[in-house]
Design a protein around this motif. Structure first.
Motif, PDB file in Angstrom:
ATOM      1  N   ARG A  36      53.637  42.989  15.919  1.00 27.78           N
ATOM      2  CA  ARG A  36      53.343  41.634  15.475  1.00 27.78           C
ATOM      3  C   ARG A  36      52.977  40.841  16.717  1.00 27.78           C
ATOM      4  NH1 ARG A  36      58.223  40.285  11.162  1.00 27.78           N
ATOM      5  NH2 ARG A  36      57.478  41.609   9.466  1.00 27.78           N
ATOM      6  N   SER A  37      51.795  40.289  16.695  1.00 25.96           N
ATOM      7  CA  SER A  37      51.296  39.574  17.866  1.00 25.96           C
ATOM      8  C   SER A  37      51.513  38.083  17.686  1.00 25.96           C
ATOM      9  CB  SER A  37      49.797  39.857  18.064  1.00 25.96           C
ATOM     10  OG  SER A  37      49.559  41.239  18.175  1.00 25.96           O
ATOM     11  N   MET A  38      51.776  37.413  18.788  1.00 27.82           N
ATOM     12  CA  MET A  38      51.944  35.953  18.746  1.00 27.82           C
ATOM     13  C   MET A  38      51.466  35.381  20.066  1.00 27.82           C
ATOM     14  SD  MET A  38      56.060  36.010  19.037  1.00 27.82           S
ATOM     15  CE  MET A  38      56.064  37.545  18.110  1.00 27.82           C
ATOM     16  N   CYS A  39      51.146  34.101  20.055  1.00 27.03           N
ATOM     17  CA  CYS A  39      50.695  33.430  21.264  1.00 27.03           C
ATOM     18  C   CYS A  39      51.770  32.460  21.727  1.00 27.03           C
ATOM     19  CB  CYS A  39      49.386  32.678  21.012  1.00 27.03           C
ATOM     20  SG  CYS A  39      48.754  31.843  22.497  1.00 27.03           S
ATOM     21  N   VAL A  40      52.329  32.716  22.887  1.00 23.27           N
ATOM     22  CA  VAL A  40      53.267  31.796  23.523  1.00 23.27           C
ATOM     23  C   VAL A  40      52.462  30.969  24.519  1.00 23.27           C
ATOM     24  CG1 VAL A  40      55.322  31.573  24.956  1.00 23.27           C
ATOM     25  CG2 VAL A  40      55.181  33.394  23.247  1.00 23.27           C
TER      26      VAL A  40
ATOM     27  N   ILE B  96      49.935  30.572  34.511  1.00 27.05           N
ATOM     28  CA  ILE B  96      50.959  29.614  34.092  1.00 27.05           C
ATOM     29  C   ILE B  96      50.820  28.315  34.867  1.00 27.05           C
ATOM     30  CG2 ILE B  96      53.444  29.162  34.078  1.00 27.05           C
ATOM     31  CD1 ILE B  96      53.867  32.137  33.486  1.00 27.05           C
ATOM     32  N   ARG B  97      50.587  28.420  36.153  1.00 27.86           N
ATOM     33  CA  ARG B  97      50.467  27.219  36.983  1.00 27.86           C
ATOM     34  C   ARG B  97      49.282  26.361  36.573  1.00 27.86           C
ATOM     35  NH1 ARG B  97      51.564  30.102  42.847  1.00 27.86           N
ATOM     36  NH2 ARG B  97      53.846  29.897  42.855  1.00 27.86           N
ATOM     37  N   HIS B  98      48.177  26.998  36.180  1.00 27.36           N
ATOM     38  CA  HIS B  98      46.935  26.267  35.942  1.00 27.36           C
ATOM     39  C   HIS B  98      46.546  26.188  34.473  1.00 27.36           C
ATOM     40  CE1 HIS B  98      46.645  27.505  40.235  1.00 27.36           C
ATOM     41  NE2 HIS B  98      46.158  26.291  40.353  1.00 27.36           N
ATOM     42  N   ARG B  99      47.412  26.635  33.566  1.00 29.35           N
ATOM     43  CA  ARG B  99      47.155  26.547  32.121  1.00 29.35           C
ATOM     44  C   ARG B  99      45.810  27.178  31.772  1.00 29.35           C
ATOM     45  NH1 ARG B  99      51.508  24.581  33.434  1.00 29.35           N
ATOM     46  NH2 ARG B  99      52.535  22.836  32.388  1.00 29.35           N
ATOM     47  N   ARG B 100      45.590  28.392  32.231  1.00 30.76           N
ATOM     48  CA  ARG B 100      44.292  29.019  32.056  1.00 30.76           C
ATOM     49  C   ARG B 100      44.201  29.790  30.739  1.00 30.76           C
ATOM     50  NH1 ARG B 100      43.601  30.703  38.184  1.00 30.76           N
ATOM     51  NH2 ARG B 100      42.648  28.812  38.982  1.00 30.76           N
ATOM     52  N   HIS B 101      43.188  30.644  30.661  1.00 31.60           N
ATOM     53  CA  HIS B 101      42.799  31.350  29.448  1.00 31.60           C
ATOM     54  C   HIS B 101      43.938  32.153  28.847  1.00 31.60           C
ATOM     55  CE1 HIS B 101      42.874  34.841  32.052  1.00 31.60           C
ATOM     56  NE2 HIS B 101      42.051  34.221  32.870  1.00 31.60           N
TER      57      HIS B 101
ATOM     58  N   ALA C 171      46.299  27.619  24.578  1.00 29.50           N
ATOM     59  CA  ALA C 171      46.128  28.611  25.634  1.00 29.50           C
ATOM     60  C   ALA C 171      47.489  29.146  26.048  1.00 29.50           C
ATOM     61  CB  ALA C 171      45.421  28.000  26.834  1.00 29.50           C
ATOM     62  N   GLY C 172      47.541  30.409  26.327  1.00 26.39           N
ATOM     63  CA  GLY C 172      48.823  30.989  26.705  1.00 26.39           C
ATOM     64  C   GLY C 172      48.727  32.480  26.853  1.00 26.39           C
ATOM     65  N   PHE C 173      49.717  33.180  26.303  1.00 26.76           N
ATOM     66  CA  PHE C 173      49.812  34.624  26.453  1.00 26.76           C
ATOM     67  C   PHE C 173      50.099  35.239  25.092  1.00 26.76           C
ATOM     68  CE2 PHE C 173      50.849  32.640  30.413  1.00 26.76           C
ATOM     69  CZ  PHE C 173      50.224  33.429  31.365  1.00 26.76           C
ATOM     70  N   VAL C 174      49.322  36.249  24.741  1.00 27.80           N
ATOM     71  CA  VAL C 174      49.589  37.004  23.535  1.00 27.80           C
ATOM     72  C   VAL C 174      50.565  38.113  23.888  1.00 27.80           C
ATOM     73  CG1 VAL C 174      48.618  38.497  21.750  1.00 27.80           C
ATOM     74  CG2 VAL C 174      47.328  36.511  22.550  1.00 27.80           C
ATOM     75  N   LEU C 175      51.673  38.172  23.170  1.00 25.27           N
ATOM     76  CA  LEU C 175      52.605  39.266  23.365  1.00 25.27           C
ATOM     77  C   LEU C 175      53.060  39.780  22.017  1.00 25.27           C
ATOM     78  CD1 LEU C 175      55.657  37.624  23.248  1.00 25.27           C
ATOM     79  CD2 LEU C 175      54.758  36.947  25.439  1.00 25.27           C
TER      80      LEU C 175
END
Length: 417
Positions: free
Chosen positions: A74-78, A24-29, A60-64
């Motif tokens: 149901r998957s989404m990218c936040v 989150i801090r570094h906006r990574r993969h 870029a973010g997190f799939v949850l």
């Protein structure tokens, strides 16, 4: 910014928390979090993500995942930008201080986990990770909050109920170090409000948070008053960056009266849609002429004169129990198959005996037992059943099922399908 998916079976360990906060801090993969709440759901979600491991996502973010009403993931990218904006917007609502210590909980769904991590990352807060085997129902949970001097705690309403049961049993209050207690995820009942006021201290801030996973964790916040109670359950005001529309429908007018409609949430807080599921995306998301993306929540609300929103219940046949969403038609079909009654009536959730129960009412005959029983609908999840006499129910020719959304003894409404 794009990123390839990296699948992580996340058990909410301290190492996983550090990884998420660093991303989150570094906006990574893109990191795909697979929760441990349901093995069958995890297996399906993991297989879906593994097949798309090399896919690039638009942000870029997190799939949850959200289970929806069917139990299928149901998957989404936040995105990390959405999470950073979220954390910044709740700072004033929670009154975040540099000295705060936030608990990152192992027994909540992924959106709460990301909320806590995003707040810790954005403000550089100290945090404590709740051990994986420690439930709010354990007395050690209260001890941990006090020993670690936790000042900000975010819990799903179901987790708060578990904690309150333990506090009631031990005749304790929440530790005085806790400055902010946030609950959400389900409709607050009168007993929830009573328990919150009884087991907390006068100076502690109590917040009811509302928002679907699809709109980046939470969108509305209500500071619970210790001196007055509204006639309807409030979800408060939207946070900055959240656009709201209330769209009246024939169903909303029939169930809840004039001025009540479906809540649509729009703006940059809305995710791009469900990954690899275009039909579901088309059903729940829309983009208007200005380019604003909107999510149809299915929740019935009314906008109040002060700009807050009163929550009435669901407009569809979906209800929620301990964080799981269920379709009443699915429940009805299973009960009919198991019990062989063509005239059963499912009327939603009540707060009877301080337990979440599903009221199943029979139009004729007698239920198998007058005692509460357990009905298993999803893997590793059971619903408590309570049998009621069927009297005074609205009926139309040929109707077999009557469903009430988020009902309790004072506000239940029945209608024929």
């Amino acid at each position: 910014m794009t990123g390839a998916i990296r699948v992580v079976s996340c058990s909410r360990s301290a190492e996983a928390v550090e990884t998420v906060i660093d991303n989150i801090r570094h906006r990574r993969h893109v990191l795909a979090l697979v929760s441990k709440t349901n093995s069958a759901l995890d297996a399906e979600a993991t297989a879906l993500l593994e097949s798309a491991r090399d896919a690039d996502l638009p942000r870029a973010g997190f799939v949850l995942h959200t289970s929806g009403s069917t139990g299928r993931p149901r998957s989404m990218c936040v995105s990390t930008d959405q999470l950073a904006d979220y954390a910044a917007s709740v700072g004033d609502i929670y009154g975040i201080r540099d000295s705060d210590v936030i608990a990152i909980n192992n027994h909540v769904e992924a959106d709460y986990f990301l909320e806590e991590s995003a707040i810790a990352a954005h403000y550089g807060l100290s945090y404590t990770v709740v051990p994986e085997d420690l439930s709010p129902a354990d007395e050690q949970f209260t001890d941990l909050i006090g020993e670690q001097n936790v000042s900000v705690l975010i819990l799903p309403l179901g987790a708060w109920r578990l904690w309150n049961d333990e506090l009631e049993y031990a005749d304790r209050r929440v530790p005085e170090c806790l400055r902010v207690l946030v609950v959400g995820g389900e409709k607050l009942m009168d007993s929830d409000l009573d328990a919150l006021l009884r087991r907390t201290h006068a100076g502690q801030l109590l917040v009811n948070a509302y928002g679907p996973t699809e709109t980046t964790v939470a969108t509305h916040f209500d500071r619970i008053s210790r001196t007055s109670r509204s006639a309807q359950y409030s979800i408060g005001h939207p946070r900055p960056g959240v656009a709201c529309r209330v769209v009246a429908t024939p169903r909303s007018s029939e169930l809840f009266g004039p001025g009540v409609g479906e809540l649509l949430i729009g703006g940059p807080v809305v995710v791009d849609g469900y990954l690899w599921d275009e039909p579901a995306t088309a059903d729940k998301f829309e983009v208007d002429a200005s380019g604003t993306r909107w999510f149809r929540t299915g929740d019935a609300v009314r906008k109040e004169p002060d700009g807050s929103y009163a929550f009435f219940g669901r407009l569809d046949r979906v209800f929620k129990d301990r964080g799981w969403l269920f379709d009443a038609a699915e429940v009805e079909a299973r009960l009919r198959k198991d019990l062989g009654n063509d005239y059963l009536v499912v009327v939603g959730l009540t707060d009877a005996d301080r337990r979440r129960c599903l009221d199943v009412t029979y139009d004729r005959g007698h239920p198998p037992t007058e005692q509460p029983t357990t009905f298993s609908l999803k893997p590793a999840h059971h619903i408590a059943l309570r049998w009621l006499p069927a009297t005074g129910l609205k009926r139309t020719p040929g109707a077999k099922v009557i469903v009430g959304a988020d009902a309790d003894s004072s506000t239940r409404r029945e209608w024929a399908e």
